[in-house]
Design a protein around this motif. Structure first.
Motif, PDB file in Angstrom:
ATOM      1  N   PHE A   1      -1.152  15.172   1.068  1.00 57.94           N
ATOM      2  CA  PHE A   1      -1.746  16.345  -0.173  1.00 57.94           C
ATOM      3  C   PHE A   1      -1.167  16.946  -0.311  1.00 57.94           C
ATOM      4  O   PHE A   1      -1.814  18.495  -2.010  1.00 57.94           O
ATOM      5  CB  PHE A   1      -2.429  16.573   0.904  1.00 57.94           C
ATOM      6  N   ARG A   2       0.267  17.391  -0.257  1.00 53.55           N
ATOM      7  CA  ARG A   2       1.237  18.506  -1.315  1.00 53.55           C
ATOM      8  C   ARG A   2       1.115  17.271  -3.286  1.00 53.55           C
ATOM      9  O   ARG A   2       1.269  18.581  -3.426  1.00 53.55           O
ATOM     10  CB  ARG A   2       2.493  18.346  -0.629  1.00 53.55           C
ATOM     11  N   SER A   3       1.363  16.766  -2.786  1.00 56.67           N
ATOM     12  CA  SER A   3       1.314  16.056  -4.157  1.00 56.67           C
ATOM     13  C   SER A   3      -0.013  15.748  -5.326  1.00 56.67           C
ATOM     14  O   SER A   3      -0.361  15.299  -6.066  1.00 56.67           O
ATOM     15  CB  SER A   3       2.089  14.645  -4.435  1.00 56.67           C
ATOM     16  N   GLN A   4      -1.474  16.385  -4.039  1.00 58.45           N
ATOM     17  CA  GLN A   4      -2.830  16.221  -4.279  1.00 58.45           C
ATOM     18  C   GLN A   4      -2.785  14.403  -4.639  1.00 58.45           C
ATOM     19  O   GLN A   4      -3.844  14.446  -5.398  1.00 58.45           O
ATOM     20  CB  GLN A   4      -2.784  17.012  -6.014  1.00 58.45           C
TER      21      GLN A   4
ATOM     22  N   PHE B   1       0.658  -0.555   0.109  1.00 60.29           N
ATOM     23  CA  PHE B   1       0.257  -0.016   0.132  1.00 60.29           C
ATOM     24  C   PHE B   1       1.129   1.537  -0.550  1.00 60.29           C
ATOM     25  O   PHE B   1       0.743   2.276  -1.010  1.00 60.29           O
ATOM     26  CB  PHE B   1      -1.087  -0.064   1.629  1.00 60.29           C
ATOM     27  N   GLN B   2       1.943   0.752   1.368  1.00 56.57           N
ATOM     28  CA  GLN B   2       2.750   2.172   0.631  1.00 56.57           C
ATOM     29  C   GLN B   2       3.703   2.604  -0.155  1.00 56.57           C
ATOM     30  O   GLN B   2       3.903   3.801  -0.916  1.00 56.57           O
ATOM     31  CB  GLN B   2       3.194   2.310   2.050  1.00 56.57           C
ATOM     32  N   ILE B   3       3.891   1.578  -0.777  1.00 55.03           N
ATOM     33  CA  ILE B   3       5.139   1.069  -2.014  1.00 55.03           C
ATOM     34  C   ILE B   3       3.957   1.939  -2.953  1.00 55.03           C
ATOM     35  O   ILE B   3       4.760   2.996  -3.836  1.00 55.03           O
ATOM     36  CB  ILE B   3       5.352  -0.305  -2.070  1.00 55.03           C
ATOM     37  N   GLY B   4       2.896   1.462  -3.499  1.00 54.63           N
ATOM     38  CA  GLY B   4       1.799   1.813  -4.494  1.00 54.63           C
ATOM     39  C   GLY B   4       1.412   3.200  -4.483  1.00 54.63           C
ATOM     40  O   GLY B   4       1.934   4.580  -5.707  1.00 54.63           O
ATOM     41  N   LEU B   5       1.795   3.988  -2.732  1.00 55.83           N
ATOM     42  CA  LEU B   5       1.614   6.023  -3.030  1.00 55.83           C
ATOM     43  C   LEU B   5       2.725   5.955  -3.413  1.00 55.83           C
ATOM     44  O   LEU B   5       2.425   7.072  -3.925  1.00 55.83           O
ATOM     45  CB  LEU B   5       1.349   5.948  -1.522  1.00 55.83           C
ATOM     46  N   ASP B   6       3.962   5.817  -3.056  1.00 56.41           N
ATOM     47  CA  ASP B   6       5.617   6.101  -3.024  1.00 56.41           C
ATOM     48  C   ASP B   6       6.024   6.292  -4.389  1.00 56.41           C
ATOM     49  O   ASP B   6       6.464   7.025  -5.165  1.00 56.41           O
ATOM     50  CB  ASP B   6       6.457   5.371  -2.735  1.00 56.41           C
ATOM     51  N   SER B   7       4.752   5.589  -5.002  1.00 59.44           N
ATOM     52  CA  SER B   7       5.148   5.170  -6.631  1.00 59.44           C
ATOM     53  C   SER B   7       3.890   5.739  -7.791  1.00 59.44           C
ATOM     54  O   SER B   7       4.434   5.921  -8.574  1.00 59.44           O
ATOM     55  CB  SER B   7       4.614   3.655  -7.342  1.00 59.44           C
ATOM     56  N   LEU B   8       3.704   6.943  -6.581  1.00 55.63           N
ATOM     57  CA  LEU B   8       2.459   7.647  -7.712  1.00 55.63           C
ATOM     58  C   LEU B   8       3.176   9.214  -8.339  1.00 55.63           C
ATOM     59  O   LEU B   8       3.771   9.979  -7.360  1.00 55.63           O
ATOM     60  CB  LEU B   8       1.157   8.007  -7.044  1.00 55.63           C
TER      61      LEU B   8
ATOM     62  N   PRO C   1      -0.286   2.528   8.582  1.00 55.88           N
ATOM     63  CA  PRO C   1       0.309   3.563   8.643  1.00 55.88           C
ATOM     64  C   PRO C   1       0.003   4.763   7.332  1.00 55.88           C
ATOM     65  O   PRO C   1       0.175   3.771   6.462  1.00 55.88           O
ATOM     66  CB  PRO C   1       1.722   4.250   8.503  1.00 55.88           C
ATOM     67  N   PHE C   2      -0.049   6.044   7.759  1.00 55.66           N
ATOM     68  CA  PHE C   2      -0.211   6.719   6.497  1.00 55.66           C
ATOM     69  C   PHE C   2       0.639   8.368   7.202  1.00 55.66           C
ATOM     70  O   PHE C   2      -0.039   8.947   7.954  1.00 55.66           O
ATOM     71  CB  PHE C   2      -2.076   6.891   6.086  1.00 55.66           C
ATOM     72  N   ASP C   3       1.309   9.207   5.884  1.00 55.47           N
ATOM     73  CA  ASP C   3       1.612   9.705   5.791  1.00 55.47           C
ATOM     74  C   ASP C   3       0.809  11.335   5.742  1.00 55.47           C
ATOM     75  O   ASP C   3       1.004  10.551   3.859  1.00 55.47           O
ATOM     76  CB  ASP C   3       3.444   9.810   5.476  1.00 55.47           C
ATOM     77  N   ILE C   4       0.096  11.879   5.993  1.00 56.46           N
ATOM     78  CA  ILE C   4      -0.249  12.455   5.407  1.00 56.46           C
ATOM     79  C   ILE C   4      -0.224  13.988   4.345  1.00 56.46           C
ATOM     80  O   ILE C   4      -0.648  14.192   3.270  1.00 56.46           O
ATOM     81  CB  ILE C   4      -1.181  14.054   6.777  1.00 56.46           C
ATOM     82  N   ILE C   5       1.437  14.252   4.626  1.00 55.97           N
ATOM     83  CA  ILE C   5       1.907  15.463   4.397  1.00 55.97           C
ATOM     84  C   ILE C   5       2.412  15.165   2.717  1.00 55.97           C
ATOM     85  O   ILE C   5       1.623  16.215   2.300  1.00 55.97           O
ATOM     86  CB  ILE C   5       2.675  16.192   5.287  1.00 55.97           C
TER      87      ILE C   5
END
Ligand code: ZN
Length: 342
Positions: free
Chosen positions: A280-283, A248-255, A273-277
């Motif tokens: 949202f900064r990458s929309q 899941f995190q790897i997926g987010l970081d790949s966007l 765990p989920f890093d909000i910053i």
């Protein structure tokens, strides 16, 4: 009829082959002789009693069924004895706001079809005609059984929820799984550039036969690094996520910026765990996806019948060997669906 029943929750040893009364079609229902029934990991969760669905033994598993109509219940019109059909996965009410607007997977009173009928690990089934879909010519019983959940779910995620466009880059997590390999085929068919990961080079090689452009072995390679290398440091527009945990995190970081992650499962870790910053900064967007509609099921059956996608059948078993079939699935060595043939 013969059926595979479990009378208490547990491992594959709780499964018993038993003789049960033939199901009689009630008003608005048909009786079906089952021709093929595909296994799903959901079946394991239900059998073990950890599915978070209201199921009590004795119970007959199996939600992915192909059969032939043998009898019509009272008031049934528009269907004939002898037609080859498939029940849509969900038992829906047909009347709530979600059913009325083509979003029946969100039905307010939905359960899976086997919760209200008997399941597919059997010779026969009776179910409401409201749930039936016709199976096109040119598709074998096994292939039809292998189409519904894998391709229906992948279609709903990629196109309806994820809004994948032909020029986009998509990352498919775990391409060796049923829905992962289906997503590779559909994304390729739609003209997307398809990246994907798996735990072995063999699975990646197999997926490349179905349209995977870039394969990443997550056991030996850094997925995010490889995604960035393959996309000139930009990232992908869409991540197809159904695994949970680290992926899941790897997926987010790949966007890429403004990218979407569409998700339908979390077997490898349901709370993460989920890093909000950076999110949202990458929309970015995370989009939930649940099952598919009957209309989407008809689309993927049509694609399979026209040979544009290939439902993957790993192995078929007789009903008597359902225990062995489930054990094969639980070892996760298979590529494609495992199918029971009564
Ligand atoms: Zn409804």
């Amino acid at each position: 009829m013969k059926a595979v029943v479990f009378e208490e929750f547990g491992g594959s040893d709780v499964l018993q082959v038993k003789e049960l009364p033939d199901p009689e079609p009630g008003p608005g229902e048909v009786a079906i002789d089952i021709l093929a029934s595909a296994l799903n990991h959901l079946d394991v969760d239900v059998r073990e009693g950890v599915s978070r669905f209201p199921v009590e033994p004795p119970f007959v598993l199996g939600v992915e069924v192909v059969g032939r109509i043998t009898a019509l219940g009272e008031g049934v019109t528009g269907w004939e004895v002898g037609e080859r059909v498939m029940p849509y996965l969900m038992a829906t009410c047909g009347e709530c706001e979600y059913c009325r607007t083509g979003r029946e997977s969100l039905c307010l009173s939905a359960g899976f079809i086997s919760f209200s009928t008997s399941g597919g690990y059997a010779e026969k089934l009776a179910c409401s005609v409201r749930h039936l879909v016709r199976i096109p010519e040119g598709l074998s019983d096994e292939a039809a059984a292998a189409t519904q959940i894998a391709f229906g779910t992948a279609w709903h995620m990629l196109f309806t929820r994820g809004r994948l466009a032909p020029n986009e880059r998509v990352l498919i997590n775990s391409v060796g799984s049923g829905i992962g390999s289906a997503a590779v085929q559909l994304a390729h068919l739609a003209g997307a550039f398809v990246l994907g990961n798996a735990s072995s080079d063999e699975k990646l090689a197999r997926a490349s036969e179905f349209g995977l452009d870039v394969g990443i072995n997550y056991a030996t390679q850094d997925v995010v690094e490889e995604v960035m290398r393959a996309t000139d440091g930009r990232g992908v527009d869409l991540v197809f996520e159904h695994v949970g945990g680290e992926l899941f995190q790897i997926g987010l970081d790949s966007l890429a910026k403004d990218g979407r992650l569409v998700i339908c499962g979390g077997h490898s870790g349901e709370v993460v765990p989920f890093d909000i910053i950076p999110f949202f900064r990458s929309q970015r967007q995370i989009i939930g996806s649940f099952v598919y509609s009957r209309w989407e099921l008809e689309k993927v059956l049509d694609l399979a019948a026209r040979g544009l996608i290939e439902p993957l059948v790993y192995k078929t078993y007789r009903l008597d060997d359902a225990r062995e079939a489930m054990e094969t699935m639980e070892r996760r060595e298979h590529f494609g669906k495992i199918v029971l043939k009564p």
